[in-house]
Motif scaffolding. Sequence first.
Motif, PDB file in Angstrom:
ATOM      1  N   LYS A 156     -18.398  29.247  -2.972  1.00 27.07           N
ATOM      2  CA  LYS A 156     -19.475  28.343  -2.550  1.00 27.07           C
ATOM      3  C   LYS A 156     -20.607  29.147  -1.885  1.00 27.07           C
ATOM      4  CE  LYS A 156     -21.370  24.358  -1.079  1.00 27.07           C
ATOM      5  NZ  LYS A 156     -22.624  24.879  -0.520  1.00 27.07           N
ATOM      6  N   ALA A 157     -20.236  30.032  -0.957  1.00 22.07           N
ATOM      7  CA  ALA A 157     -21.243  30.829  -0.239  1.00 22.07           C
ATOM      8  C   ALA A 157     -21.978  31.764  -1.210  1.00 22.07           C
ATOM      9  CB  ALA A 157     -20.587  31.624   0.887  1.00 22.07           C
ATOM     10  N   TRP A 158     -21.248  32.258  -2.205  1.00 22.82           N
ATOM     11  CA  TRP A 158     -21.838  33.146  -3.201  1.00 22.82           C
ATOM     12  C   TRP A 158     -22.846  32.397  -4.062  1.00 22.82           C
ATOM     13  CZ3 TRP A 158     -22.509  38.052  -3.699  1.00 22.82           C
ATOM     14  CH2 TRP A 158     -22.807  38.615  -4.944  1.00 22.82           C
ATOM     15  N   SER A 159     -22.486  31.189  -4.452  1.00 23.86           N
ATOM     16  CA  SER A 159     -23.393  30.420  -5.293  1.00 23.86           C
ATOM     17  C   SER A 159     -24.643  30.008  -4.501  1.00 23.86           C
ATOM     18  CB  SER A 159     -22.611  29.264  -5.931  1.00 23.86           C
ATOM     19  OG  SER A 159     -23.269  28.063  -5.771  1.00 23.86           O
ATOM     20  N   TYR A 173     -22.837  36.460   3.447  1.00 23.04           N
ATOM     21  CA  TYR A 173     -23.841  35.935   2.507  1.00 23.04           C
ATOM     22  C   TYR A 173     -24.797  34.928   3.161  1.00 23.04           C
ATOM     23  CZ  TYR A 173     -19.936  37.107  -0.827  1.00 23.04           C
ATOM     24  OH  TYR A 173     -18.892  37.667  -1.510  1.00 23.04           O
ATOM     25  N   PRO A 174     -24.274  33.961   3.955  1.00 24.43           N
ATOM     26  CA  PRO A 174     -25.170  32.905   4.456  1.00 24.43           C
ATOM     27  C   PRO A 174     -26.307  33.417   5.341  1.00 24.43           C
ATOM     28  CG  PRO A 174     -22.880  32.264   4.777  1.00 24.43           C
ATOM     29  CD  PRO A 174     -22.871  33.703   4.371  1.00 24.43           C
ATOM     30  N   VAL A 175     -26.069  34.524   6.042  1.00 25.84           N
ATOM     31  CA  VAL A 175     -27.113  35.124   6.880  1.00 25.84           C
ATOM     32  C   VAL A 175     -28.315  35.472   5.999  1.00 25.84           C
ATOM     33  CG1 VAL A 175     -27.684  37.110   8.349  1.00 25.84           C
ATOM     34  CG2 VAL A 175     -25.371  36.124   8.419  1.00 25.84           C
ATOM     35  N   HIS A 176     -28.019  36.063   4.857  1.00 22.83           N
ATOM     36  CA  HIS A 176     -29.086  36.521   3.969  1.00 22.83           C
ATOM     37  C   HIS A 176     -29.634  35.392   3.103  1.00 22.83           C
ATOM     38  CE1 HIS A 176     -28.701  40.508   5.483  1.00 22.83           C
ATOM     39  NE2 HIS A 176     -27.385  40.422   5.361  1.00 22.83           N
ATOM     40  N   THR A 177     -28.785  34.437   2.790  1.00 26.39           N
ATOM     41  CA  THR A 177     -29.255  33.223   2.097  1.00 26.39           C
ATOM     42  C   THR A 177     -30.329  32.546   2.941  1.00 26.39           C
ATOM     43  OG1 THR A 177     -27.079  32.879   1.107  1.00 26.39           O
ATOM     44  CG2 THR A 177     -28.529  30.954   1.215  1.00 26.39           C
ATOM     45  N   ALA A 178     -30.023  32.358   4.225  1.00 24.54           N
ATOM     46  CA  ALA A 178     -30.961  31.676   5.137  1.00 24.54           C
ATOM     47  C   ALA A 178     -32.264  32.459   5.263  1.00 24.54           C
ATOM     48  CB  ALA A 178     -30.310  31.489   6.502  1.00 24.54           C
ATOM     49  N   ALA A 179     -32.159  33.777   5.356  1.00 25.75           N
ATOM     50  CA  ALA A 179     -33.358  34.607   5.519  1.00 25.75           C
ATOM     51  C   ALA A 179     -34.255  34.526   4.280  1.00 25.75           C
ATOM     52  CB  ALA A 179     -32.958  36.056   5.806  1.00 25.75           C
ATOM     53  N   ILE A 180     -33.647  34.533   3.110  1.00 23.76           N
ATOM     54  CA  ILE A 180     -34.435  34.466   1.862  1.00 23.76           C
ATOM     55  C   ILE A 180     -35.098  33.095   1.738  1.00 23.76           C
ATOM     56  CG2 ILE A 180     -34.287  34.457  -0.670  1.00 23.76           C
ATOM     57  CD1 ILE A 180     -32.051  36.634  -0.375  1.00 23.76           C
ATOM     58  N   LEU A 181     -34.341  32.047   2.041  1.00 22.85           N
ATOM     59  CA  LEU A 181     -34.909  30.695   1.954  1.00 22.85           C
ATOM     60  C   LEU A 181     -36.080  30.530   2.925  1.00 22.85           C
ATOM     61  CD1 LEU A 181     -31.690  28.490   1.585  1.00 22.85           C
ATOM     62  CD2 LEU A 181     -33.372  29.062  -0.199  1.00 22.85           C
ATOM     63  N   LYS A 182     -35.920  31.078   4.121  1.00 19.34           N
ATOM     64  CA  LYS A 182     -36.966  30.975   5.135  1.00 19.34           C
ATOM     65  C   LYS A 182     -38.229  31.728   4.667  1.00 19.34           C
ATOM     66  CE  LYS A 182     -37.761  31.704  10.005  1.00 19.34           C
ATOM     67  NZ  LYS A 182     -37.498  32.650  11.075  1.00 19.34           N
ATOM     68  N   TRP A 183     -38.017  32.885   4.097  1.00 13.49           N
ATOM     69  CA  TRP A 183     -39.134  33.680   3.575  1.00 13.49           C
ATOM     70  C   TRP A 183     -39.867  32.929   2.463  1.00 13.49           C
ATOM     71  CZ3 TRP A 183     -39.271  36.186  -1.407  1.00 13.49           C
ATOM     72  CH2 TRP A 183     -40.362  37.072  -1.590  1.00 13.49           C
ATOM     73  N   ARG A 184     -39.114  32.307   1.563  1.00 13.49           N
ATOM     74  CA  ARG A 184     -39.725  31.564   0.469  1.00 13.49           C
ATOM     75  C   ARG A 184     -40.507  30.365   0.980  1.00 13.49           C
ATOM     76  NH1 ARG A 184     -35.758  31.261  -4.754  1.00 13.49           N
ATOM     77  NH2 ARG A 184     -37.732  30.706  -5.743  1.00 13.49           N
TER      78      ARG A 184
END
Length: 153
Positions: free
Chosen positions: A12-15, A137-148
């Motif tokens: 789930k976290a990977w997806s 993964y979620p740390v970097h997921t959140a950072a990418i989403l925030k950047w976008r």
Amino acid sequence: MDGAAVISKIEKAWSDFQSSYAGLSESEMMMPGVTGEWSVRDILAHVTWWEQEALKYLPVLLAGGKPPRYSVMYGGLDAFNALMTQKMKDVPLDKVLREQKSTHARLMKLLREAPEGEFERETRFRRRLRFDTYHHYPVHTAAILKWREGRKT
Ligand code: NI
């Protein structure tokens, strides 16, 4: 928790992680400044090198051994990340993506073959696995989403 539950948390976290950069162009993937100086490409490489570390040391834990400390080997996690950032900085995006895919597949294979007992309790194996996967993964997921999100305005 059993092995299947841990594996499903990771999947789930990977997806979610993969969704966070879906649809970005190649040049967007290369833009610095997503997290510090890091681009999305750098973040992908970073998540992969931690999966590679897991692949290196989870078998050591399964064998009852003790992985060496990053503080002793590299002077800490930040120093190790800095070293790897430098090492990976010129690796082309397509190679980073290929390596990401094969590394993740190897990790999931290791997990499917790991003894069930490793997942049922808070073993060193389970802790290490969590740090390098569904807590990472979620740390970097959140950072990418925030950047976008920030780029839309
Ligand atoms: Ni990280």
